[in-house]
Write an enzyme that holds these catalytic residues in place. Sequence first.
Site, PDB file in Angstrom:
ATOM      1  N   PHE B 244      25.508  43.295 -45.329  1.00  0.00           N
ATOM      2  CA  PHE B 244      25.154  41.941 -45.786  1.00  0.00           C
ATOM      3  C   PHE B 244      24.590  41.940 -47.197  1.00  0.00           C
ATOM      4  CE2 PHE B 244      24.264  41.889 -41.074  1.00  0.00           C
ATOM      5  CZ  PHE B 244      25.470  41.309 -40.731  1.00  0.00           C
ATOM      6  N   THR B 488      33.590  44.414 -41.081  1.00  0.00           N
ATOM      7  CA  THR B 488      34.351  43.211 -41.396  1.00  0.00           C
ATOM      8  C   THR B 488      35.787  43.251 -40.898  1.00  0.00           C
ATOM      9  OG1 THR B 488      34.618  44.352 -43.486  1.00  0.00           O
ATOM     10  CG2 THR B 488      33.093  42.509 -43.457  1.00  0.00           C
ATOM     11  N   GLY B 529      36.134  41.660 -50.863  1.00  0.00           N
ATOM     12  CA  GLY B 529      36.769  42.879 -50.362  1.00  0.00           C
ATOM     13  C   GLY B 529      38.151  42.663 -49.780  1.00  0.00           C
ATOM     14  N   ILE B 634      45.047  33.595 -44.244  1.00  0.00           N
ATOM     15  CA  ILE B 634      44.181  34.333 -43.325  1.00  0.00           C
ATOM     16  C   ILE B 634      44.952  35.573 -42.872  1.00  0.00           C
ATOM     17  CG2 ILE B 634      42.914  34.220 -41.150  1.00  0.00           C
ATOM     18  CD1 ILE B 634      41.787  32.483 -43.486  1.00  0.00           C
ATOM     19  N   LYS B 638      41.893  36.959 -36.151  1.00  0.00           N
ATOM     20  CA  LYS B 638      40.858  37.448 -35.243  1.00  0.00           C
ATOM     21  C   LYS B 638      39.658  38.010 -36.017  1.00  0.00           C
ATOM     22  CE  LYS B 638      40.621  39.829 -30.858  1.00  0.00           C
ATOM     23  NZ  LYS B 638      41.475  40.457 -29.844  1.00  0.00           N
ATOM     24  N   GLY B 707      38.430  35.005 -50.100  1.00  0.00           N
ATOM     25  CA  GLY B 707      37.326  35.478 -49.262  1.00  0.00           C
ATOM     26  C   GLY B 707      37.010  34.491 -48.152  1.00  0.00           C
ATOM     27  N   GLU B 710      31.690  35.012 -46.541  1.00  0.00           N
ATOM     28  CA  GLU B 710      30.458  34.389 -47.021  1.00  0.00           C
ATOM     29  C   GLU B 710      30.557  32.873 -46.942  1.00  0.00           C
ATOM     30  OE1 GLU B 710      28.599  37.859 -49.704  1.00  0.00           O
ATOM     31  OE2 GLU B 710      29.596  36.288 -50.828  1.00  0.00           O
TER      32      GLU B 710
END
Lengths: 316, 750
Positions: B244, B488, B529, B634, B638, B707, B710
């Site tokens: 985090f 992640t 990332g 995406i 999942k 991303g 966040e």
Amino acid sequence: MKPFSFERPNTPAEAAAAAARVDGAKFVAGGTNLLDLMKLQIETPTHLIDVNRLGLDKIEASSDGGLRIGALVRNSDLAADQRVRRDYAVLSRALLAGANGQLRNQSTTAGNLLQRTRCPYFYDTNQPCNKRLPGSGCSALHGFSRQLGIVGTSDACIATHPSDMAVAMRLLDATVQTVNGAGAERRIAIADFHRLPGDTPQIETTLQRGELITAVTLPKPVGGKHIYRKVRDRASFAFALISVAAIVQRDGTGRVALGGVAHKPWRVEAAEAAMPRGAKAVAEQLLAEAMPTEQNAYKRPLVERTLGAVLAEAKG
Amino acid sequence: MKFDTPATTNPIDQLKVIGKPLDRIDGRFKTTGTARYSYERHDVVPNPAYGHVLGAAIAKGRIKSFDLAAAKSAPGVLAIVTADNAGALDKGKNNTAKLLGGPEIEHYHQAIAVVVAESFEQARAAAQLIRVDYQDDGGSFDLRAGMADAKPAKVLGGPADSAVGDFATAFAAAPVQLEQMYSTPDESHAMMEPHATTAVWDGDRLTLWTSNQMIAWGVGEVAKTLKMPKENVRLVSEYIGGGFGSKLFVRTDAILAALGARAAGRPVKLTLQRALVFNNTTHRPATVQRIRIGADKDGKITAIGHESWSGDLPGGKPDGAVSQTRQLYAGANRMTATRLAVLDLPEGNAMRAPGEASGMMALEIAVDEIAEKLAMDPIEFRILNDTQVVPDNAKEASKESQTVGSASKSELPFSQRQLVQCFQTGRDRFGWAKRNPKPGEVRDGRWLVGLGVAAAFRNNQLTKSAARVRLEQDGRIVVETDMTDIGTGSYTIIAQTAAEMMGVPIDKVVVLLGDSAFPVSAGSGGQWGGNNSTAGVYAACIKLREMIAQKLGVNSAEAAFTDGEVRTGARGVALADAARDGALSAEDGIEYGDLDKKYQQSTFGAHFVEVGVDAATAEIRVRRMLAVCAAGRILNPKTARSQVIGAMTMGVGAALMEELVVDKRRGFFVNHDLAGYEVPVHGDIPHQEVVFLDETDPMSSPMKAKGIAELGICGVAAAVANAVYNATGVRVRDYPVTLDKLIDKLPAVG
Ligand SMILES: Cc1cc2nc3c(=O)[nH]c(=O)nc-3n(C[C@H](O)[C@H](O)[C@H](O)COP(=O)(O)OP(=O)(O)OC[C@H]3O[C@@H](n4cnc5c(N)ncnc54)[C@H](O)[C@@H]3O)c2cc1C
Ligand code: SF4
């Protein structure tokens, strides 16, 4: 953690004798509180006496129609016992409101009564704390006190007793049975078991050196509606901000005790007399001598409102 | 590979593996205890000694003297390192305070010694024998007291002050105005795995198995701190039990494990004890925020201003709480200001969505408040004030702009912006129409029930990222990159990328991560990332496809990589054939042009929350939550969903319970364990739903992804706070929203 020696006796008498014999000895039951404190060197026993093999793990009917709970009965087992669920439901509910499943599987009846406060300064050995280091001062009084006590406190310490189970035990007029190193047995009314902090917050109970708890007994059931209401910031796995244990009879009379407000489970006779007059009257009696800090003043209205909800639930 | 023109159709668009809700490929290792975390590398370091860190007992001052005698002669002790015998140390450029303090102490629990012993227990017991004589200098610990002297401070990606148009005049003239103060507390990352490192020296070469999100940064910081050449440092971080942001930078565990190992002449493993995580490492800094919004009678924003104060150690950085306010809503006249106070509390730094997380906590309550003043539905208000271009694009606030009112010169459009669609989708799905706009009206048994909504917003950042991809003789594809997986799903989406590109099933892909011997990736942070690291793998795969095509003598432009074969027309050759003379290995990376300068790349969402507030006790419990997100392609619904529900959970924590409590006399966070610092448990999170809007963003990368991890936290806390208001009519502007802040204001129990 400081190095310590360890023994595992087989009878209560041996255990108590060992505790009387060795300076700085301590009993260990589930270890869920003691070991944490040892790692932080808040407790520094020189000798541990494991009480898990003393055969004190039974729940039995007593001759006076009550229940005798062995000191080593696990919190999970006690909460699940049919007789407890039927006749002393407030105890079962209080237990299940505490900690989490894993901890309850490990925690014992005696250990739960003797668990130490959760005041954060008590846990930080860099900070003054009269309970941990008598005479060093109380960091909480003018510090972070949101969770701490509002009644029966002293200038030396405003900590609370964090147990849920003990609040129900107090409500049920339990008796703590002990044996000491000389083999003498003693019965201590739960009302006299925990102490207020006064000038000696490090002394939390009336147990004497080496005294082993063998059982906690409950008198015969009193009927009524049993309620345990624990108030906390998150839904589970949190200590009580306050809690209310109550047994309410059909006619509105009954008993009430509070957790999370004092150095011991808090019960006041005059408050119970006021029960038919409603929550406000009860709260006034319970907290007549309350001296909250700025940070925990909310506990006063919280107690009154929670009592209101509990009494309403009892009627409904 | 240079990515400087918008992506067109490419092999990823086949979506045979990408876009599928596949289980994470490392899941089995985690559930069977075979995933290798840094503290448990017995496979490579069989006989380590143990390090235990001693933290300073004061916040600010000096060590007058150490008494190490008892500790040195304690059983099992191999070495004790303090600043006195550590040798010359530098400081990492991302560290504000030193990782080994002394004689000067900069904050509470700053490390001042490490004890190395044969066993963990011996190291701990010996550390507890060290006696330290301090000179306590006191310090500044109170943000509100420090506000008056706070100085302008630049926020990451923005100036200290920004201004467009003439805020003051427009706000004063606005027929409907909102002006309020808000505050957010210091928060801890409280990840499950504390910082941990196993350190081994081989001559002057150092290997650290360490829990770290950013391997290449870490190598540089370790080398700088220990004053040694980068080439001699290797970092490995195979598995990370949550970060985090607290593991973006090198911390005490890594440096003291290295120093301890050198002093003891033995491999050393070291984990920070939980009690040290809160004050020794970084945290999200507290903020005080002022928001002013002016609107015309129809609800259009005419003026919007956001100011934020936070504190940090001397030389530290502010929280960027105002950043989203420059981009989220329209309005011709605007200002933001960021001020930093000097505080002698532990170091503030990045935590999940740094800036937006705390900024949205305030801004999205303010929006709820002004919508109510306008008697408008808060969703309608947000839709009305949507913008498809960045409303404040100025690099610096010019003196004139504050008085003259010159809007930003060049228009900067968003690459994609489906904020409105997020709200519209969520509104229907959540049953928003049933919400009673009048607060305190809905009752369900003992519960006062309320609904709340907030926008989610977080920028998408492009960072170069490289990988090596190898075709093995048995037809397997091996990917190597120093990318990390902090829980992640990096392992999985990278495997999906390689499988898609090379036309093999995912179980034919082996992914190796987190080793500084591998090509440098984007790393894990700032929700960059996923998109960047997979784009780097894409680039390497393109190169490998060319090598394979060449080897097989086919034209790579015409070749289709599918079902384990390379096909041209009717002809198909097994992929493995290309490696019959030996494995083929390709290394490449993605590098970006200026598409992120021409288009603002951001991610959007809408959070919906229903809460119940106990009418008697004021206990607040979330009943259900929905997030609708628009965040590019995406890659794996999942793992993406897991990221969003985890972030929503963290948002509930921020809303209802998380607070590092400052002892303003002694200067430390008092509740430094997981009993005192509460984060949500299962009982707090009953039902969560996540919807991803269909979106591909050709500006972001060949993956067309952005991303997500966040975005999920931004706005959640405000949606909860707004729901509490809707339930009770009590507006709490100081987080966390706890029962003591409501109890006096609720109607009598009856
Ligand atoms: C994370 C966490 C959360 C928790 N949450 C709650 C909560 O919500 N509510 C709650 O009520 N409790 C809670 N607890 C406390 C828990 O209930 C106690 O730790 C537990 O009951 C202690 O029992 P034990 O058997 O493990 O005691 P031990 O740790 O073994 O012993 C505790 C003390 O009792 C003494 N002792 C034990 N047996 C005897 C005996 N027979 N005679 C004399 N002395 C004895 C020991 O010497 C020691 O001083 C929590 C604990 C943890 C760690
Ligand atoms: S309240 Fe009691 S336990 Fe807490 S710091 Fe004061 S003396 Fe110590």
